[in-house]
Motif scaffolding. Structure first.
Motif, mmCIF file in Angstrom:
data_model
loop_
_atom_site.group_PDB
_atom_site.id
_atom_site.type_symbol
_atom_site.label_atom_id
_atom_site.label_comp_id
_atom_site.label_asym_id
_atom_site.label_seq_id
_atom_site.Cartn_x
_atom_site.Cartn_y
_atom_site.Cartn_z
ATOM 1 N N ILE A 45 0.831 -1.199 0.000
ATOM 2 C CA ILE A 45 0.000 0.000 0.000
ATOM 3 C C ILE A 45 0.867 1.252 0.000
ATOM 4 N N GLU A 46 1.899 1.262 0.829
ATOM 5 C CA GLU A 46 2.793 2.422 0.885
ATOM 6 C C GLU A 46 3.453 2.679 -0.464
ATOM 7 N N ALA A 47 3.905 1.613 -1.102
ATOM 8 C CA ALA A 47 4.548 1.765 -2.407
ATOM 9 C C ALA A 47 3.551 2.242 -3.461
ATOM 10 N N ALA A 48 2.285 1.832 -3.335
ATOM 11 C CA ALA A 48 1.281 2.204 -4.327
ATOM 12 C C ALA A 48 0.839 3.661 -4.179
ATOM 13 N N ILE A 49 0.826 4.180 -2.964
ATOM 14 C CA ILE A 49 0.321 5.539 -2.747
ATOM 15 C C ILE A 49 1.241 6.591 -3.363
ATOM 16 N N VAL A 50 2.531 6.483 -3.100
ATOM 17 C CA VAL A 50 3.480 7.517 -3.535
ATOM 18 C C VAL A 50 3.844 7.316 -4.997
ATOM 19 N N ASP A 51 3.597 8.359 -5.791
ATOM 20 C CA ASP A 51 3.967 8.282 -7.205
ATOM 21 C C ASP A 51 5.192 9.131 -7.529
ATOM 22 N N VAL A 84 1.855 12.963 -5.506
ATOM 23 C CA VAL A 84 1.932 12.459 -4.135
ATOM 24 C C VAL A 84 3.396 12.183 -3.811
ATOM 25 N N THR A 85 3.944 12.972 -2.912
ATOM 26 C CA THR A 85 5.390 12.898 -2.661
ATOM 27 C C THR A 85 5.763 12.032 -1.464
ATOM 28 N N ALA A 121 -5.197 7.440 5.066
ATOM 29 C CA ALA A 121 -3.848 8.013 5.057
ATOM 30 C C ALA A 121 -3.887 9.513 4.801
ATOM 31 N N LYS A 122 -2.970 10.210 5.434
ATOM 32 C CA LYS A 122 -2.729 11.620 5.122
ATOM 33 C C LYS A 122 -1.501 11.650 4.226
ATOM 34 N N ILE A 123 -1.672 12.202 3.046
ATOM 35 C CA ILE A 123 -0.594 12.174 2.056
ATOM 36 C C ILE A 123 -0.138 13.596 1.727
ATOM 37 N N ALA A 124 1.149 13.727 1.425
ATOM 38 C CA ALA A 124 1.718 15.025 1.059
ATOM 39 C C ALA A 124 1.633 15.218 -0.447
ATOM 40 N N GLU A 142 -6.374 11.750 2.579
ATOM 41 C CA GLU A 142 -6.483 13.187 2.884
ATOM 42 C C GLU A 142 -5.223 13.905 2.412
ATOM 43 N N PRO A 143 -5.357 14.835 1.470
ATOM 44 C CA PRO A 143 -4.172 15.546 0.986
ATOM 45 C C PRO A 143 -3.735 16.629 1.968
ATOM 46 N N ASP A 144 -2.455 16.847 2.055
ATOM 47 C CA ASP A 144 -1.885 17.891 2.910
ATOM 48 C C ASP A 144 -0.560 18.326 2.296
#
Length: 326
Positions: free
Chosen positions: A230-236, A240-241, A260-263, A297-299
């Motif tokens: 999941i972690e590898a899939a979220i960050v592109d 999404v950094t 997840a809260k993503i940057a 959630e984007p942040d």
């Protein structure tokens, strides 16, 4: 219910236990062996347990409702927990009581060939059931040890059947030993001792099952491998950094919640952020198909906010506490 596996193992165990329960009770009627009575009740309780697992699997398939928006996947955990209680009370405590009574009031075993013949038949039938459970479990177990499989399996049915069948086989050996010693010495106390050992064994297995299913009922996170996927899939690496913090929770054995809260980059437009979130959700579902409910959630990640503390509530832009991301 997981398929290929769980249901087949449960049905095999149910068929074996029903046949064995009848055979043991007939042997008790002809021989008066308390080990046979305890074992017949044990097999009858096991049959009821398998029935409960099948009912739980059926109920878990119900569609989500407004009152239960996340569905009914945890029904399987509830019924598995009931199994542990029944195994403890009906199986273990009854065997302890019968063993105590037999030691206090011993009597000679009559028609020895009935209990011995039934025990041999039961060992053969339980071996078939245990073999089926092992075969189906190996499909899901992978490289895990049996201890790890029982402790970390998210689907409760196979660990329950495995431990029940193992307990049944060991109990049958104990019963055979008790009956054999009672016949060899002419002292019925040995039959009672064998029954007491069966009771202790069943209670220990019930405690292990209760502890493991209680953990599932409280809510367990995804396994380590799925968390990494999941972690590898979220960050592109583009929109999404990074992951600021993440939580996962099993809503059922085959249904996972991901929050997840993503940057994201601060100069992205709302449309670009929305598209990036949709793309991340698609990647998560592709990597881990059981991730059915996803909230992202984007942040904007801030080193300054992160330096203020490790509490994600106090510093929305900072990282989660170490080890809390899963």
């Amino acid at each position: 219910m997981s398929a290929s596996g769980g249901t087949k193992a449960i049905v095999a165990a149910l068929a074996a236990n029903l046949a064995i329960a009848v055979a043991k009770f007939v042997a008790f009627l002809f021989s008066g062996s308390s080990s046979m009575l305890a074992e017949s009740v044990h097999s009858l309780a096991d049959s009821g347990n398998q029935g409960l697992l099948l009912v739980g699997g059926k109920k878990a398939q119900r569609e989500a409702t407004p009152q239960h928006p996340f569905g009914y996947g945890r029904e399987r955990y509830i019924y598995a927990f009931l199994v542990s209680i029944i195994l403890f009370s009906v199986g273990g405590m009854f065997a302890l009581y019968e063993g105590y009574e037999k030691i206090k009031h011993p009597h000679e075993i009559e028609h020895w060939y009935w209990p011995v013949g039934v025990l041999v038949f039961a060992i053969i039938a339980e071996t078939f059931s245990f073999r089926t459970a092992i075969k189906e479990s190996n499909v899901l177990r992978g490289k895990k040890s049996w201890k790890e499989f029982v402790r970390h399996a998210k689907a409760p049915e196979l660990p329950v059947v495995l431990l029940e069948d193992l307990g049944a086989l060991v109990g049958l050996v104990l019963a055979l030993g008790g009956v054999g010693l009672a016949l060899a010495t002419g002292d019925g106390v040995w039959d009672g001792i064998g029954t007491l050992c069966i009771g202790v064994l069943l209670i220990l297995i019930a405690v292990v099952l209760a502890v493991e299913t209680k953990s599932l009922l409280l809510g367990e996170a995804a396994g380590v491998e799925n968390v990494h996927r999941i972690e590898a899939a979220i960050v592109d690496g583009d929109t999404v950094t990074r992951i600021i913090h993440m939580r996962t929770l099993h809503l059922g054995p085959e249904e996972l919640l991901v929050a997840a809260k993503i940057a994201v980059r601060h100069d992205e437009t709302a449309a670009e952020v929305a598209a990036a979130i949709d793309a991340a959700e698609a990647r998560i579902r592709e990597a881990v198909p059981i991730a059915r409910v996803i909230y992202l959630e984007p942040d904007v990640y801030s080193e300054t906010e992160a330096a203020r503390g490790s509490d994600p509530e106090a510093s929305p832009g900072g990282p989660a506490p170490e080890g809390a991301g899963h």
